[in-house]
Design an enzyme around this catalytic site. Structure first.
Site, short mmCIF file in Angstrom:
data_model
loop_
_atom_site.label_atom_id
_atom_site.label_comp_id
_atom_site.label_asym_id
_atom_site.label_seq_id
_atom_site.Cartn_x
_atom_site.Cartn_y
_atom_site.Cartn_z
N LYS A 115 0.85 -1.20 0.00
CA LYS A 115 0.00 0.00 0.00
C LYS A 115 0.88 1.25 0.00
O LYS A 115 0.61 2.22 -0.72
CB LYS A 115 -0.92 -0.03 1.24
CG LYS A 115 -1.81 1.19 1.43
CD LYS A 115 -3.04 1.14 0.56
CE LYS A 115 -3.91 2.37 0.64
NZ LYS A 115 -4.84 2.42 1.75
N GLU A 165 0.61 13.64 5.19
CA GLU A 165 1.22 12.45 5.82
C GLU A 165 2.57 12.12 5.16
O GLU A 165 3.01 10.98 5.20
CB GLU A 165 0.24 11.27 5.72
CG GLU A 165 -1.03 11.49 6.54
CD GLU A 165 -2.00 10.31 6.50
OE1 GLU A 165 -2.48 9.97 5.39
OE2 GLU A 165 -2.27 9.73 7.56
P1 NAD Z 1 -9.55 13.08 8.71
O1 NAD Z 1 -8.63 14.26 8.75
O2 NAD Z 1 -10.88 13.20 8.04
O3 NAD Z 1 -9.83 12.57 10.21
C1 NAD Z 1 -8.89 12.58 11.21
C2 NAD Z 1 -9.59 12.98 12.50
O4 NAD Z 1 -8.69 12.79 13.59
C3 NAD Z 1 -10.01 14.46 12.54
O5 NAD Z 1 -11.41 14.54 12.78
C4 NAD Z 1 -9.20 15.04 13.70
O6 NAD Z 1 -9.91 16.04 14.43
C5 NAD Z 1 -8.97 13.82 14.54
N1 NAD Z 1 -7.83 13.89 15.48
C6 NAD Z 1 -6.62 14.49 15.33
N2 NAD Z 1 -5.84 14.27 16.41
C7 NAD Z 1 -6.57 13.50 17.26
C8 NAD Z 1 -6.32 12.92 18.52
N3 NAD Z 1 -5.14 13.07 19.12
N4 NAD Z 1 -7.30 12.19 19.10
C9 NAD Z 1 -8.50 12.02 18.50
N5 NAD Z 1 -8.81 12.55 17.31
C10 NAD Z 1 -7.85 13.28 16.69
O7 NAD Z 1 -8.69 11.89 8.08
P2 NAD Z 1 -9.23 10.61 7.25
O8 NAD Z 1 -9.38 10.96 5.82
O9 NAD Z 1 -10.35 10.01 8.00
O10 NAD Z 1 -7.94 9.67 7.34
C11 NAD Z 1 -7.58 8.98 8.53
C12 NAD Z 1 -6.49 7.96 8.17
O11 NAD Z 1 -7.05 6.98 7.25
C13 NAD Z 1 -5.29 8.57 7.43
O12 NAD Z 1 -4.12 7.87 7.77
C14 NAD Z 1 -5.62 8.32 5.95
O13 NAD Z 1 -4.48 8.31 5.13
C15 NAD Z 1 -6.26 6.95 6.05
N6 NAD Z 1 -7.17 6.61 4.95
C16 NAD Z 1 -8.06 7.53 4.47
C17 NAD Z 1 -8.94 7.15 3.45
C18 NAD Z 1 -9.97 8.13 2.93
O14 NAD Z 1 -10.66 7.78 1.94
N7 NAD Z 1 -10.18 9.28 3.55
C19 NAD Z 1 -8.90 5.85 2.92
C20 NAD Z 1 -7.98 4.93 3.46
C21 NAD Z 1 -7.12 5.33 4.48
#
Ligand code: NAD
Length: 306
Positions: free
Chosen positions: A187, A269
């Protein structure tokens, strides 16, 4: 099952919703006050193919309110994994499992510093989600989730198999693999070949393929990372470059997550993707100039956000 999601943005809310709709006791924990307030007041709005549903689900900014969970899912951006791990340790108590499906490398290692590695699971998911605003997400794509135990022990593997069966049974199609490091590296190679290049140039994923010079840049970044994997005795797919091109084609109209972060002037990231390769190269006494350059350019862009 009692499940806590740490980081309830796009993906955390999506997985929390799917698990809650299947009848589990789910808590969303996030540091974003407005998001949590709106979810508690009006419910979580989930848009999928033009239809919107609203789900009543517990959300909090105070992990103490949750108590102990049998499963903790980490969905913060990888830049925040350490602080999420601290919270996860408390939520998982003495025998809960902690699972990361985040992108980037190093998340499971960080979690293992806080939680017994026997209880840490890592994986990838092809589900996709977008945050539309506080309390509102779009389920952008459906796909398989694959998990494995970070500690490669029989007990860990059994835990991963049981959890993947549980997820599949409730409609979240999941597979368990024995070699989770290879899974994450494969990935990672996709993210290495697509994310920084699209983020720096404003192009969509498919446009990586338009010019030979862009294809070459992507190929060089991936092949450099494959050499590092080889030195670390990690098995990655031999056709990784072709696989990156195939993913770019299949997601041609998408803007990569790093692209979206840069567009919205958010921290990316990069440190756990191309930056991870640079750190491993240094550690091994090797060179990774392509990934070093991509990392430096993204970090420069981030530093100069207005
Ligand atoms: P996002 O930014 O939408 O969500 C992250 C959340 O974490 C935010 O709401 C933020 O307020 C919260 N946060 C930050 N610090 C925190 C803490 N210490 N404690 C609790 N909450 C906290 O991000 P996302 O798009 O949901 O992505 C999350 C992970 O999943 C990333 O690693 C991303 O690469 C991965 N990912 C995303 C997708 C996608 O389609 N969005 C798909 C696969 C993987």
């Amino acid at each position: 099952m009692k499940i806590a999601v740490v980081g309830a943005g796009a993906m955390g809310s999506l997985f929390g919703a799917m698990l809650a709709e299947a009848g589990n006791e789910v808590w969303l924990y996030d540091v974003w006050v407005e998001h949590v307030k709106i979810i508690n007041k009006d419910g979580l709005r989930i848009e999928r193919e033009g239809q919107t549903r609203t789900l009543s689900i517990e959300a909090t900014t105070d992990p103490e309110q949750i108590g102990q969970a049998e499963l903790v899912i980490i969905f913060v951006k990888s830049t925040h994994t350490a602080s999420a791990a601290e919270t996860a340790r408390k939520l998982a108590g003495s025998d809960g499992a902690v699972m990361t499906l985040q992108n980037g490398m190093g998340n499971a290692d960080i979690l293992s510093e806080f939680i017994d590695p026997e209880r840490v699971l890592a994986g990838t998911t092809s589900h996709g989600a977008t945050l539309l605003g506080p309390g509102s997400i779009r389920h952008a794509g459906i796909g398989t989730t694959t998990i494995g135990a970070w500690a490669e022990t029989e007990q860990g593997r059994e835990r991963a198999r049981k959890l993947s069966d549980f997820f599949t049974k409730i409609g979240i199609e999941t597979e368990a693999v024995d070699d989770v490091r290879s899974l994450l590296w494969n990935k990672l190679l996709i993210n290495i070949g697509i994310n920084a290049i699209t983020a720096l140039t404003t192009i969509k994923n498919g446009q990586i393929l338009d010019l030979e010079i862009t294809r070459e840049l992507s190929r060089n970044a991936v092949e450099e990372a494959m050499k590092i994997a080889g030195q670390m005795n990690i098995k990655v797919r031999e056709d990784a470059v072709d696989h990156v091109y195939a993913v770019a084609e299949a997601t041609a109209l998408n803007r990569s997550s790093m692209g979206q972060d840069v567009d919205n002037k958010r921290q990316t990231e990069i440190g756990t993707i191309n930056g991870f390769i640079v750190r491993q190269a240094k550690r091994l006494g090797m060179q990774a100039p392509v990934n070093q350059t991509l990392t430096a350019l993204i970090q420069t862009l981030e530093y100069h956000y207005q």
